[in-house]
Motif scaffolding. Structure first.
Motif, PDB file in Angstrom:
ATOM      1  N   LEU A 195      -4.669   3.063 -28.420  1.00 39.27           N
ATOM      2  CA  LEU A 195      -5.915   3.607 -27.888  1.00 39.27           C
ATOM      3  C   LEU A 195      -5.973   5.129 -27.891  1.00 39.27           C
ATOM      4  O   LEU A 195      -7.022   5.710 -27.665  1.00 39.27           O
ATOM      5  N   GLY A 196      -4.845   5.770 -28.098  1.00 37.27           N
ATOM      6  CA  GLY A 196      -4.821   7.224 -28.129  1.00 37.27           C
ATOM      7  C   GLY A 196      -4.983   7.877 -26.766  1.00 37.27           C
ATOM      8  O   GLY A 196      -5.376   9.037 -26.666  1.00 37.27           O
ATOM      9  N   VAL A 197      -4.671   7.134 -25.697  1.00 34.41           N
ATOM     10  CA  VAL A 197      -4.784   7.670 -24.341  1.00 34.41           C
ATOM     11  C   VAL A 197      -3.432   8.271 -23.960  1.00 34.41           C
ATOM     12  O   VAL A 197      -2.400   7.629 -24.098  1.00 34.41           O
ATOM     13  N   LYS A 198      -3.461   9.482 -23.478  1.00 34.75           N
ATOM     14  CA  LYS A 198      -2.211  10.137 -23.093  1.00 34.75           C
ATOM     15  C   LYS A 198      -1.858   9.768 -21.653  1.00 34.75           C
ATOM     16  O   LYS A 198      -2.618  10.037 -20.745  1.00 34.75           O
ATOM     17  N   LEU A 199      -0.696   9.140 -21.485  1.00 24.52           N
ATOM     18  CA  LEU A 199      -0.194   8.788 -20.154  1.00 24.52           C
ATOM     19  C   LEU A 199       0.956   9.723 -19.823  1.00 24.52           C
ATOM     20  O   LEU A 199       1.635  10.239 -20.708  1.00 24.52           O
ATOM     21  N   PRO A 200       1.212   9.946 -18.535  1.00 24.71           N
ATOM     22  CA  PRO A 200       2.282  10.873 -18.155  1.00 24.71           C
ATOM     23  C   PRO A 200       3.639  10.432 -18.702  1.00 24.71           C
ATOM     24  O   PRO A 200       4.061   9.294 -18.511  1.00 24.71           O
ATOM     25  N   ALA A 201       4.297  11.326 -19.420  1.00 24.73           N
ATOM     26  CA  ALA A 201       5.605  11.015 -19.997  1.00 24.73           C
ATOM     27  C   ALA A 201       6.728  11.346 -19.014  1.00 24.73           C
ATOM     28  O   ALA A 201       7.824  10.815 -19.125  1.00 24.73           O
ATOM     29  N   VAL A 239       0.838  -1.204   0.000  1.00 26.65           N
ATOM     30  CA  VAL A 239       0.000   0.000   0.000  1.00 26.65           C
ATOM     31  C   VAL A 239       0.871   1.252   0.000  1.00 26.65           C
ATOM     32  O   VAL A 239       0.610   2.207  -0.754  1.00 26.65           O
ATOM     33  N   LEU A 240       1.919   1.267   0.795  1.00 25.35           N
ATOM     34  CA  LEU A 240       2.829   2.426   0.819  1.00 25.35           C
ATOM     35  C   LEU A 240       3.520   2.621  -0.526  1.00 25.35           C
ATOM     36  O   LEU A 240       3.673   3.752  -1.001  1.00 25.35           O
ATOM     37  N   VAL A 241       3.930   1.508  -1.150  1.00 22.46           N
ATOM     38  CA  VAL A 241       4.562   1.595  -2.474  1.00 22.46           C
ATOM     39  C   VAL A 241       3.567   2.144  -3.496  1.00 22.46           C
ATOM     40  O   VAL A 241       3.932   2.969  -4.348  1.00 22.46           O
ATOM     41  N   LEU A 242       2.314   1.716  -3.441  1.00 21.81           N
ATOM     42  CA  LEU A 242       1.295   2.227  -4.361  1.00 21.81           C
ATOM     43  C   LEU A 242       1.058   3.721  -4.156  1.00 21.81           C
ATOM     44  O   LEU A 242       0.875   4.477  -5.121  1.00 21.81           O
ATOM     45  N   LEU A 243       1.065   4.171  -2.900  1.00 27.19           N
ATOM     46  CA  LEU A 243       0.924   5.603  -2.627  1.00 27.19           C
ATOM     47  C   LEU A 243       2.122   6.376  -3.179  1.00 27.19           C
ATOM     48  O   LEU A 243       1.963   7.460  -3.753  1.00 27.19           O
ATOM     49  N   GLY A 244       3.318   5.810  -3.016  1.00 24.54           N
ATOM     50  CA  GLY A 244       4.507   6.438  -3.588  1.00 24.54           C
ATOM     51  C   GLY A 244       4.437   6.489  -5.109  1.00 24.54           C
ATOM     52  O   GLY A 244       4.818   7.485  -5.739  1.00 24.54           O
ATOM     53  N   TYR A 245       3.941   5.417  -5.701  1.00 29.84           N
ATOM     54  CA  TYR A 245       3.769   5.364  -7.157  1.00 29.84           C
ATOM     55  C   TYR A 245       2.836   6.481  -7.621  1.00 29.84           C
ATOM     56  O   TYR A 245       3.132   7.184  -8.590  1.00 29.84           O
ATOM     57  N   ALA A 246       1.719   6.629  -6.934  1.00 29.21           N
ATOM     58  CA  ALA A 246       0.765   7.679  -7.297  1.00 29.21           C
ATOM     59  C   ALA A 246       1.392   9.063  -7.182  1.00 29.21           C
ATOM     60  O   ALA A 246       1.077   9.960  -7.965  1.00 29.21           O
ATOM     61  N   ALA A 247       2.300   9.222  -6.225  1.00 28.10           N
ATOM     62  CA  ALA A 247       2.934  10.526  -6.013  1.00 28.10           C
ATOM     63  C   ALA A 247       3.983  10.839  -7.080  1.00 28.10           C
ATOM     64  O   ALA A 247       4.172  12.003  -7.431  1.00 28.10           O
ATOM     65  N   VAL A 283       4.312   9.257 -10.331  1.00 20.76           N
ATOM     66  CA  VAL A 283       4.057   8.877 -11.724  1.00 20.76           C
ATOM     67  C   VAL A 283       4.036  10.088 -12.661  1.00 20.76           C
ATOM     68  O   VAL A 283       4.550  10.017 -13.770  1.00 20.76           O
ATOM     69  N   ALA A 284       3.482  11.204 -12.236  1.00 18.41           N
ATOM     70  CA  ALA A 284       3.453  12.391 -13.089  1.00 18.41           C
ATOM     71  C   ALA A 284       4.838  13.011 -13.230  1.00 18.41           C
ATOM     72  O   ALA A 284       5.172  13.568 -14.278  1.00 18.41           O
TER      73      ALA A 284
END
Length: 176
Positions: free
Chosen positions: A164-170, A107-115, A117-118
């Motif tokens: 799919l043409g979805v823009k993901l954070p580069a 869970v902590l790693v996922l929170l770090g990932y969310a922080a 990724v952008a």
């Protein structure tokens, strides 16, 4: 486990069963609240595009509806009176086999990932996420973790962006 329960008084066993059932009811109510929140948010999203079938709220509304249905069924199942104690015994065995320390770390790693990724970009953050989580789950072959993490992250990135043409954070490195 049956031997330890038979050594305890019936009052202790009954108190444990009520506690287990209470935990299940709390989980069911929590899932109900989450599903209602998903439903409200998705209706608001769909309303922005006048409830067109391809609006951004359609898929979350379907997921929220399914979660609501299964949450209600789960709540009814937990409130159903039972004498056999199967559910409580199953919960006790699951609790004893769950490594909560690993769950907390994931869970902590996922929170770090969310922080991050952008900031660092989808591909790097996702590859790092896969590597760290697979290591937390006791996969010790680093070369395999790194290879699969990088290939999986790159495949998902290019699949979403090109197909799919979805823009993901580069991120700060551009396409990487």
């Amino acid at each position: 486990m049956a031997d330890s329960e038979s050594a305890e008084s019936p009052a202790v066993v009954e108190r444990r069963r009520r506690g287990s059932r209470r935990e299940l009811v709390i989980v069911a109510i929590f899932l109900l609240v989450i599903s209602v929140g998903i439903g409200i948010t998705s209706i608001q999203l769909a309303a922005r595009r006048e409830f067109q079938p391809d609006s951004s709220g359609t898929f979350p509304l379907i997921v929220g509806g399914g979660l609501l249905l299964f949450s209600i069924l789960f709540l009814f199942e937990t409130l159903k009176p039972r004498d056999d104690g199967y559910l409580e015994a199953h919960m006790a065995s699951e609790k004893s086999s769950t490594r909560m320390r690993v769950v907390v770390w994931v869970v902590l790693v996922l929170l770090g990932y969310a922080a991050i990724v952008a900031l660092v970009g989808y591909t790097i953050a996702t590859a790092a996420l896969f590597i760290v989580v697979s290591r937390l789950l006791n996969e010790k072959r680093w070369w395999l973790n790194i290879t699969v993490g990088v290939l999986l992250a790159a495949a998902i990135y290019f699949g979403f962006t090109l197909l799919l043409g979805v823009k993901l954070p580069a991120g700060f490195l551009g396409v990487i």
